[in-house]
Motif scaffolding. Structure first.
Motif, PDB file in Angstrom:
ATOM      1  N   GLN A  10      96.745 138.413   8.018  1.00 53.32           N
ATOM      2  CA  GLN A  10      98.155 138.724   8.217  1.00 53.32           C
ATOM      3  C   GLN A  10      98.879 137.487   8.757  1.00 53.32           C
ATOM      4  OE1 GLN A  10      98.523 142.178  10.722  1.00 53.32           O
ATOM      5  NE2 GLN A  10      97.381 143.506   9.323  1.00 53.32           N
ATOM      6  N   THR A  11     100.208 137.459   8.558  1.00 56.16           N
ATOM      7  CA  THR A  11     101.014 136.318   9.001  1.00 56.16           C
ATOM      8  C   THR A  11     100.984 136.187  10.522  1.00 56.16           C
ATOM      9  OG1 THR A  11     102.477 136.594   7.101  1.00 56.16           O
ATOM     10  CG2 THR A  11     103.312 135.289   8.938  1.00 56.16           C
ATOM     11  N   ALA A  12     100.766 134.945  10.977  1.00 51.79           N
ATOM     12  CA  ALA A  12     100.745 134.667  12.412  1.00 51.79           C
ATOM     13  C   ALA A  12     101.966 133.825  12.794  1.00 51.79           C
ATOM     14  CB  ALA A  12      99.453 133.938  12.783  1.00 51.79           C
ATOM     15  N   GLU A  13     102.167 133.640  14.084  1.00 48.56           N
ATOM     16  CA  GLU A  13     103.283 132.826  14.571  1.00 48.56           C
ATOM     17  C   GLU A  13     103.144 131.385  14.070  1.00 48.56           C
ATOM     18  OE1 GLU A  13     106.024 133.572  16.356  1.00 48.56           O
ATOM     19  OE2 GLU A  13     105.466 135.691  16.145  1.00 48.56           O
ATOM     20  N   GLU A  23     102.154 129.589   5.422  1.00 46.41           N
ATOM     21  CA  GLU A  23     102.261 130.367   6.663  1.00 46.41           C
ATOM     22  C   GLU A  23     100.950 130.254   7.438  1.00 46.41           C
ATOM     23  OE1 GLU A  23     100.741 134.815   5.389  1.00 46.41           O
ATOM     24  OE2 GLU A  23     102.888 134.400   5.193  1.00 46.41           O
ATOM     25  N   MET A  24     101.019 130.436   8.737  1.00 47.97           N
ATOM     26  CA  MET A  24      99.815 130.549   9.563  1.00 47.97           C
ATOM     27  C   MET A  24      99.289 131.980   9.429  1.00 47.97           C
ATOM     28  SD  MET A  24      99.518 127.537  10.654  1.00 47.97           S
ATOM     29  CE  MET A  24      98.128 127.741  11.793  1.00 47.97           C
ATOM     30  N   GLN A  25      97.981 132.162   9.547  1.00 48.91           N
ATOM     31  CA  GLN A  25      97.398 133.496   9.358  1.00 48.91           C
ATOM     32  C   GLN A  25      96.399 133.819  10.463  1.00 48.91           C
ATOM     33  OE1 GLN A  25      95.804 133.485   5.287  1.00 48.91           O
ATOM     34  NE2 GLN A  25      97.670 134.564   4.628  1.00 48.91           N
ATOM     35  N   GLN A  26      96.134 135.134  10.595  1.00 43.11           N
ATOM     36  CA  GLN A  26      95.124 135.604  11.535  1.00 43.11           C
ATOM     37  C   GLN A  26      94.529 136.903  10.991  1.00 43.11           C
ATOM     38  OE1 GLN A  26      97.238 136.291  15.172  1.00 43.11           O
ATOM     39  NE2 GLN A  26      98.358 138.064  14.399  1.00 43.11           N
ATOM     40  N   LEU A  27      93.254 137.146  11.331  1.00 43.22           N
ATOM     41  CA  LEU A  27      92.620 138.396  10.940  1.00 43.22           C
ATOM     42  C   LEU A  27      93.084 139.507  11.871  1.00 43.22           C
ATOM     43  CD1 LEU A  27      88.917 137.453  10.084  1.00 43.22           C
ATOM     44  CD2 LEU A  27      90.607 138.460   8.537  1.00 43.22           C
ATOM     45  N   ALA A  28      93.495 140.630  11.295  1.00 44.95           N
ATOM     46  CA  ALA A  28      93.965 141.754  12.104  1.00 44.95           C
ATOM     47  C   ALA A  28      93.628 143.061  11.396  1.00 44.95           C
ATOM     48  CB  ALA A  28      95.469 141.640  12.341  1.00 44.95           C
ATOM     49  N   ALA A  29      93.501 144.114  12.201  1.00 40.48           N
ATOM     50  CA  ALA A  29      93.237 145.433  11.627  1.00 40.48           C
ATOM     51  C   ALA A  29      94.497 145.940  10.943  1.00 40.48           C
ATOM     52  CB  ALA A  29      92.809 146.399  12.726  1.00 40.48           C
ATOM     53  N   PRO A  30      94.364 146.486   9.747  1.00 36.01           N
ATOM     54  CA  PRO A  30      95.547 146.969   9.036  1.00 36.01           C
ATOM     55  C   PRO A  30      96.027 148.314   9.573  1.00 36.01           C
ATOM     56  CG  PRO A  30      93.588 147.477   7.775  1.00 36.01           C
ATOM     57  CD  PRO A  30      93.122 146.686   8.968  1.00 36.01           C
ATOM     58  N   GLU A  31      97.239 148.648   9.308  1.00 34.76           N
ATOM     59  CA  GLU A  31      97.745 149.991   9.594  1.00 34.76           C
ATOM     60  C   GLU A  31      97.285 150.894   8.462  1.00 34.76           C
ATOM     61  OE1 GLU A  31     101.944 152.472  10.103  1.00 34.76           O
ATOM     62  OE2 GLU A  31     101.961 150.292   9.774  1.00 34.76           O
ATOM     63  N   ILE A  32      96.646 152.009   8.808  1.00 37.69           N
ATOM     64  CA  ILE A  32      96.126 152.903   7.779  1.00 37.69           C
ATOM     65  C   ILE A  32      97.261 153.801   7.276  1.00 37.69           C
ATOM     66  CG2 ILE A  32      94.469 154.725   7.247  1.00 37.69           C
ATOM     67  CD1 ILE A  32      92.547 153.493   9.154  1.00 37.69           C
ATOM     68  N   THR A  33      97.810 153.411   6.152  1.00 36.64           N
ATOM     69  CA  THR A  33      98.898 154.153   5.516  1.00 36.64           C
ATOM     70  C   THR A  33      98.392 154.781   4.227  1.00 36.64           C
ATOM     71  OG1 THR A  33      99.581 152.193   4.275  1.00 36.64           O
ATOM     72  CG2 THR A  33     100.573 152.516   6.450  1.00 36.64           C
ATOM     73  N   ASP A  34      99.275 155.575   3.592  1.00 40.80           N
ATOM     74  CA  ASP A  34      98.898 156.176   2.309  1.00 40.80           C
ATOM     75  C   ASP A  34      98.569 155.090   1.290  1.00 40.80           C
ATOM     76  OD1 ASP A  34      99.357 158.602   3.451  1.00 40.80           O
ATOM     77  OD2 ASP A  34     101.249 159.008   2.414  1.00 40.80           O
ATOM     78  N   ALA A  35      99.347 154.015   1.281  1.00 45.94           N
ATOM     79  CA  ALA A  35      99.127 152.928   0.327  1.00 45.94           C
ATOM     80  C   ALA A  35      97.783 152.241   0.598  1.00 45.94           C
ATOM     81  CB  ALA A  35     100.269 151.920   0.409  1.00 45.94           C
ATOM     82  N   TRP A  36      97.459 152.052   1.885  1.00 41.85           N
ATOM     83  CA  TRP A  36      96.189 151.403   2.231  1.00 41.85           C
ATOM     84  C   TRP A  36      95.010 152.271   1.798  1.00 41.85           C
ATOM     85  CZ3 TRP A  36      91.792 152.358   4.994  1.00 41.85           C
ATOM     86  CH2 TRP A  36      90.982 151.262   5.301  1.00 41.85           C
ATOM     87  N   ASP A  67      91.947 126.729  12.905  1.00 38.48           N
ATOM     88  CA  ASP A  67      93.070 127.545  12.449  1.00 38.48           C
ATOM     89  C   ASP A  67      92.862 128.036  11.017  1.00 38.48           C
ATOM     90  OD1 ASP A  67      94.607 127.686  14.689  1.00 38.48           O
ATOM     91  OD2 ASP A  67      95.798 125.907  14.236  1.00 38.48           O
ATOM     92  N   ALA A  68      93.558 129.131  10.690  1.00 37.12           N
ATOM     93  CA  ALA A  68      93.589 129.657   9.334  1.00 37.12           C
ATOM     94  C   ALA A  68      95.046 129.720   8.874  1.00 37.12           C
ATOM     95  CB  ALA A  68      92.959 131.050   9.283  1.00 37.12           C
ATOM     96  N   PHE A  69      95.271 129.457   7.591  1.00 44.49           N
ATOM     97  CA  PHE A  69      96.642 129.433   7.084  1.00 44.49           C
ATOM     98  C   PHE A  69      96.609 129.601   5.572  1.00 44.49           C
ATOM     99  CE2 PHE A  69      94.835 125.316   8.060  1.00 44.49           C
ATOM    100  CZ  PHE A  69      94.831 124.673   6.840  1.00 44.49           C
ATOM    101  N   LEU A  70      97.789 129.915   5.048  1.00 47.34           N
ATOM    102  CA  LEU A  70      97.953 130.053   3.603  1.00 47.34           C
ATOM    103  C   LEU A  70      98.554 128.755   3.077  1.00 47.34           C
ATOM    104  CD1 LEU A  70      97.717 132.179   1.277  1.00 47.34           C
ATOM    105  CD2 LEU A  70     100.150 132.649   1.651  1.00 47.34           C
ATOM    106  N   LEU A  71      97.900 128.171   2.047  1.00 40.70           N
ATOM    107  CA  LEU A  71      98.409 126.914   1.505  1.00 40.70           C
ATOM    108  C   LEU A  71      98.529 126.981  -0.013  1.00 40.70           C
ATOM    109  CD1 LEU A  71      95.758 125.507   0.064  1.00 40.70           C
ATOM    110  CD2 LEU A  71      95.287 124.640   2.317  1.00 40.70           C
ATOM    111  N   ALA A  72      99.422 126.150  -0.531  1.00 42.95           N
ATOM    112  CA  ALA A  72      99.514 125.914  -1.972  1.00 42.95           C
ATOM    113  C   ALA A  72      98.944 124.520  -2.204  1.00 42.95           C
ATOM    114  CB  ALA A  72     100.957 125.983  -2.442  1.00 42.95           C
ATOM    115  N   LEU A  73      98.137 124.355  -3.241  1.00 44.61           N
ATOM    116  CA  LEU A  73      97.420 123.104  -3.419  1.00 44.61           C
ATOM    117  C   LEU A  73      97.420 122.668  -4.881  1.00 44.61           C
ATOM    118  CD1 LEU A  73      95.535 120.914  -2.236  1.00 44.61           C
ATOM    119  CD2 LEU A  73      93.608 122.498  -2.629  1.00 44.61           C
ATOM    120  N   GLU A  74      97.787 121.398  -5.090  1.00 48.31           N
ATOM    121  CA  GLU A  74      97.692 120.763  -6.404  1.00 48.31           C
ATOM    122  C   GLU A  74      96.778 119.542  -6.268  1.00 48.31           C
ATOM    123  OE1 GLU A  74      98.778 121.254  -9.564  1.00 48.31           O
ATOM    124  OE2 GLU A  74      99.437 123.256  -8.938  1.00 48.31           O
ATOM    125  N   CYS A  75      95.728 119.471  -7.098  1.00 46.07           N
ATOM    126  CA  CYS A  75      94.778 118.361  -7.030  1.00 46.07           C
ATOM    127  C   CYS A  75      94.555 117.774  -8.425  1.00 46.07           C
ATOM    128  CB  CYS A  75      93.431 118.829  -6.475  1.00 46.07           C
ATOM    129  SG  CYS A  75      93.458 119.264  -4.736  1.00 46.07           S
TER     130      CYS A  75
END
Length: 431
Positions: A153-156, A241-254, A164-172
């Protein structure tokens, strides 16, 4: 098996038995399987237990190792033949060698289980709280389930650092050719996990979400002829974005995505609540069964022989040591946890007496009420002894091992306990 018996002055019996070669072989086989279970040896295709023990443990002659267990395995056959229920396991003595394929003569002295009476056979009275399911347990199970499905999930926003963990776009690219396997419009990256070479990660330190950076780094590579060379890779990295592991909210969609068999979040919660309620009700009923038999035990009259006490105490100690060992606890540490040796001995003495008295009390109730066993009673005893297994198969195995008398005693006591609770005066009082 040929058996002769002689009654002794104290009421015990001296049994002399001659086991056939087939009986002896079966006893050794049973001792082998018991040894394998104790040692954690797993069966292997087309191999006997003895062959597995030799391969895994270097044991050349397993029969010699388990001879005492094989002899003990022969005793129940003799008891079953004479329909004797022992007060405690007898100690057999060999009168001839115990070898596969040969008959064997052994003897032992057995004390039949004594019969006692109760001061009263009127229904017992117990007081219990009403059954209720703690909703907190349902909530805890839902939380536990969520933590078993942690997601990114998105972190501060912050500058990238070690771990650290984060979401990146990468071209190589290398030599102007795009490297499809490395390129991505968005992928979670974790620093320090060896996902990319160290020079790559050094370039990312200090970047923040929204930053884009172009750089090149060298990495070892191998050509089609297995020749090593250094390859330059050109990169363009964007931190999304920066990311972190977190427990999800258990919704109907989940639930629909991860546990589609449950339908909605409400259905999942109801299923968990139902399972917990069944488990709690079983524990509640067990609690009532323990209370009624403890109350019945107060009506016990008579004196229990010291030898019976000693045998039961020994059995309980062996079982307790095995349980403690399986939990990875040193026996000395366990004794200290119980308050020391003196306190432990007192506790064990009380438990030994309670088990003996309550068992004999149930025997007395079974005889007094002239109860009889049905197929359902036999099945219940087998299911309790070996949960999940076919009760008919369990019963057959017990009979083949000469332990019908032990299974019968268990079934009769279960029957008496059910009769006791069905006729008990149970008072439900709010705590």
């Amino acid at each position: 098996m040929k058996i002769s018996q002689r009654k002794l002055a104290n009421g015990s019996f001296e049994i002399t038995a001659t086991a056939s070669p087939a009986d002896v072989d079966a006893a050794f086989d049973q001792a082998h399987f018991t040894f394998a279970e104790q040692m954690g040896l797993r069966p292997e295709p087309n191999k006997t237990v003895a062959q597995v023990a030799e391969a895994k443990m270097g044991i050349k002659d397993l029969d010699t190792i388990v001879q005492n267990q094989a002899l003990e395995a022969l005793v129940p056959y003799a008891l079953d033949k004479r329909s004797i229920v022992p007060a405690f396991p007898p100690e057999p003595r060999l009168r001839s060698e115990l070898l596969r394929g040969q008959p064997c003569t052994f003897e032992f002295i057995v004390t039949p289980k004594p019969e006692y009476e109760l001061t009263s056979y009127e229904p017992v009275h117990i007081v219990v709280p009403p059954f209720q399911l703690d909703e907190r347990a349902v909530h805890e199970q839902m939380e536990k389930l969520a933590h078993q499905h942690l997601e990114w999930q998105t972190a501060e926003p912050r500058a990238i650092g070690e771990g650290d963990a984060f979401l990146l776009a990468l071209e190589c690219s290398a030599n102007g050719v795009r490297m499809e396997g490395l390129c991505t419009p968005g992928r979670t990256y974790m620093m320090g996990k060896g996902l990319m070479p160290e020079p790559f990660e050094k370039e990312l330190v200090g970047m923040k979400p929204g930053d884009t950076k172009k750089f090149s780094f060298d990495t070892p590579s191998v050509d089609e002829n297995d020749n090593e060379f250094t390859q330059q890779i050109d990169c363009e990295v964007t931190i999304l974005e920066m990311q972190q592991l977190a427990a999800p909210e258990i919704t109907d969609a989940w639930v629909e995505k991860n546990l589609p068999g449950f339908g909605t979040a409400a259905d999942l919660r109801a299923s968990i609540a139902g399972n917990l309620e069944r488990e709690a009700r079983n524990q509640y009923e067990d609690y009532k069964r323990q209370l009624v038999v403890a109350e019945l035990g107060k009506r016990f009259k008579g004196t229990i022989d010291d030898a019976i006490y000693a045998a039961m105490r020994s059995t309980m100690t062996v079982n307790l040591r095995s349980s403690v060992q399986q939990q990875g606890i040193r026996w000395e540490d366990y004794i200290e946890q119980q308050g020391g040796q003196t306190q432990f001995d007192l506790m064990l003495m009380r438990q030994t007496r309670d088990m003996l008295v309550q068992g004999f009390a149930l025997d007395a109730l079974y005889r007094h009420e002239k109860l009889t066993l049905t197929e359902e009673d036999w099945d219940y005893a087998c299911e309790t002894m070996n949960p999940g297994a076919d009760p008919k198969l369990t019963r057959k195995q017990m009979e083949q091992q000469g332990k019908t008398f032990a299974l019968r005693e268990m079934a009769e006591r279960f029957k008496a306990n059910r009769y006791l609770i069905e006729h008990a005066d149970i008072e439900i009082v709010e705590a």
